[in-house]
Design an enzyme around this catalytic site. Structure first.
Site, PDB file in Angstrom:
ATOM      1  N   GLU A  12      33.142  12.618  21.020  1.00  0.00           N
ATOM      2  CA  GLU A  12      33.399  13.628  19.998  1.00  0.00           C
ATOM      3  C   GLU A  12      32.177  14.483  19.679  1.00  0.00           C
ATOM      4  O   GLU A  12      31.031  14.022  19.763  1.00  0.00           O
ATOM      5  CB  GLU A  12      33.850  12.948  18.696  1.00  0.00           C
ATOM      6  CG  GLU A  12      35.142  12.163  18.806  1.00  0.00           C
ATOM      7  CD  GLU A  12      35.537  11.484  17.511  1.00  0.00           C
ATOM      8  OE1 GLU A  12      36.628  10.897  17.469  1.00  0.00           O
ATOM      9  OE2 GLU A  12      34.757  11.538  16.526  1.00  0.00           O
ATOM     10  N   GLN A  52      20.697  -1.401  25.195  1.00  0.00           N
ATOM     11  CA  GLN A  52      20.557  -0.026  24.734  1.00  0.00           C
ATOM     12  C   GLN A  52      19.443   0.137  23.708  1.00  0.00           C
ATOM     13  O   GLN A  52      19.146   1.251  23.274  1.00  0.00           O
ATOM     14  CB  GLN A  52      21.880   0.455  24.117  1.00  0.00           C
ATOM     15  CG  GLN A  52      23.027   0.503  25.112  1.00  0.00           C
ATOM     16  CD  GLN A  52      24.360   0.840  24.449  1.00  0.00           C
ATOM     17  OE1 GLN A  52      24.444   1.094  23.252  1.00  0.00           O
ATOM     18  NE2 GLN A  52      25.422   0.836  25.247  1.00  0.00           N
ATOM     19  N   HIS A  81      24.860  -0.010  20.737  1.00  0.00           N
ATOM     20  CA  HIS A  81      25.283   0.914  19.685  1.00  0.00           C
ATOM     21  C   HIS A  81      24.282   0.989  18.537  1.00  0.00           C
ATOM     22  O   HIS A  81      24.585   0.674  17.389  1.00  0.00           O
ATOM     23  CB  HIS A  81      26.674   0.546  19.178  1.00  0.00           C
ATOM     24  CG  HIS A  81      27.752   0.717  20.194  1.00  0.00           C
ATOM     25  ND1 HIS A  81      29.089   0.728  19.862  1.00  0.00           N
ATOM     26  CD2 HIS A  81      27.711   0.893  21.541  1.00  0.00           C
ATOM     27  CE1 HIS A  81      29.808   0.898  20.970  1.00  0.00           C
ATOM     28  NE2 HIS A  81      28.978   0.997  21.998  1.00  0.00           N
ATOM     29  N   TYR A 133      38.472  -0.544  26.569  1.00  0.00           N
ATOM     30  CA  TYR A 133      38.064  -0.631  27.963  1.00  0.00           C
ATOM     31  C   TYR A 133      39.086  -1.480  28.713  1.00  0.00           C
ATOM     32  O   TYR A 133      39.418  -2.582  28.300  1.00  0.00           O
ATOM     33  CB  TYR A 133      36.666  -1.243  28.078  1.00  0.00           C
ATOM     34  CG  TYR A 133      35.608  -0.393  27.427  1.00  0.00           C
ATOM     35  CD1 TYR A 133      35.219   0.818  27.986  1.00  0.00           C
ATOM     36  CD2 TYR A 133      34.995  -0.777  26.233  1.00  0.00           C
ATOM     37  CE1 TYR A 133      34.252   1.612  27.395  1.00  0.00           C
ATOM     38  CE2 TYR A 133      34.028   0.001  25.631  1.00  0.00           C
ATOM     39  CZ  TYR A 133      33.673   1.197  26.214  1.00  0.00           C
ATOM     40  OH  TYR A 133      32.719   1.986  25.614  1.00  0.00           O
TER      41      TYR A 133
END
Length: 372
Positions: A241, A82, A148, A262
């Site tokens: 959110e 990522q 992240h 998960y």
């Protein structure tokens, strides 16, 4: 330019009891294509835009959609998973100072690992390179992770910068402690250093850059018309959110969450609410993997859309329109359900149109056109 889609915007029921918003037709128009996993877009005048590509390139997209060569002058980027070159914005006074801010996964100088860093630079007069590059913030500590990073930038009304920071996946418990930058929103001055009004300045054991904490992986952020910060955040399996981070507030991750591990199983205390921890303004279960955020303030899409918050979905590949009343999300509308592209960034341009980036090896920059 070529017309890509002529799709109805289909109103759908939000999760919970939110009623559907009023639907209207719209189309998307391809501004540019051939971008490799584009992540952020910023506007530099005369119809031109800066676009980042996650592998570590920044380009100018011309008003005619042509892609410029990669800009020179970028610092080393640890691209993988990522991570990579992520968000970019222009300074409020860009027309006079040519300053841009960008964030990326910064490799450690030695010993391995990486973290999210925020840099400032000047775009050269010929828009070919970045000059006077300066790292004004580095997330600490660096860890060995490809996940992240967070990395959305918002400039506040006073010129300071908010930066969203992920918990780095393997360090989720760090989100609840103040001696690190994992799972935080930070606020720094545009020249570097903590904003002097930050809530933990001067507190022993707390890093002064922290604005709010208890976050997981915030990949969307936008300033509301009233100047307050809103963010979107990835939950684990469920519990994505929308939040409005405020100074010193704890948003609960991983103690409280609407998601689960998960494969199933409770996270933290297996609860969704606890005194002293903030509730999201809106949550999605199942997860939509929200990314870019933008408030609609222009009149391009009619008065019904003004004040709406748009959120891109990476997982389900559509655009969500959230109708806001005060600090409440009262309706949700699913837009472009047949787009079939991961929506990475959402921005309102100076021309009042909404622009989208799609996250793909052959990613696109799209303009959202109102229905006729």
């Amino acid at each position: 330019m070529t017309r890509l889609f002529a799709l109805p915007l289909v109103a759908v029921l939000s999760l919970g009891s939110l009623p559907p918003a009023v639907a209207q037709a719209a189309t998307t128009e391809v501004v540019a294509s051939g971008l490799q996993n584009p992540w952020g877009v910023a506007f530099i005048g005369d119809g031109r835009m800066l676009v980042t590509e996650r592998p570590g390139r920044m380009r100018v997209v011309g008003a005619d959609g042509r892609l410029g060569a990669p800009l020179a002058g970028l610092p080393p980027v640890d691209a993988g998973g990522q991570g990579g070159l992520l968000d970019v914005i222009t300074d409020r006074e860009f027309a006079s100072n040519r300053t841009v801010y960008f964030c990326y996964s910064e490799p450690a100088a030695s010993g391995g690992g990486n973290s999210t860093a925020l840099a400032s630079a000047k775009l050269s007069s010929d828009a070919a390179r970045l000059e006077e590059v300066k790292v004004i913030f580095s997330q600490a500590p660096k860890v060995s992770s490809r996940s992240h990073f967070g990395c959305r930038i918002v400039q506040a009304t006073d010129g300071s910068l908010f930066l969203t920071l992920g918990d780095r996946f393997s360090r989720m418990n760090d989100a609840q402690t103040l001696d690190n930058h994992h799972g935080k929103v930070v606020r720094v001055r545009a020249t570097g250093g903590a904003h002097p009004d930050n809530p933990f300045v001067g507190r022993a054991g707390a890093l002064p850059e922290i604005w709010s904490f208890g976050h997981r992986n915030l990949q969307g952020a936008a300033l509301a018309p009233d100047g307050r910060l809103w963010t979107s955040e990835h939950g684990p399996q469920g519990g994505d959110e929308i939040n409005r981070p405020q100074a010193g507030k704890n948003h609960g991750w991983p103690v409280i969450t609407f998601g689960e591990n998960y494969g199933g199983g409770a996270i933290g205390e297996g609860i969704t609410r606890k005194p002293g921890m903030e509730q999201p303004l809106h949550q999605w279960t199942p997860s939509i993997a929200p990314s870019g955020l933008a408030f609609v303030t222009s009149e391009r899409y009619g008065k019904a859309w003004q004040g709406s918050l748009l959120a891109g979905s990476l997982k389900f590949r559509y655009l969500s329109r959230l109708v806001i009343e005060g600090e409440r999300v009262v309706r949700e509308e699913k837009l472009l359900p047949d787009l079939n592209q991961r929506v990475r960034d959402v921005r309102q341009g100076p021309d009042g149109f909404i622009y989208l980036l799609t996250d793909d090896r052959n990613g696109q920059l799209l303009r959202l056109l109102p229905g006729r």
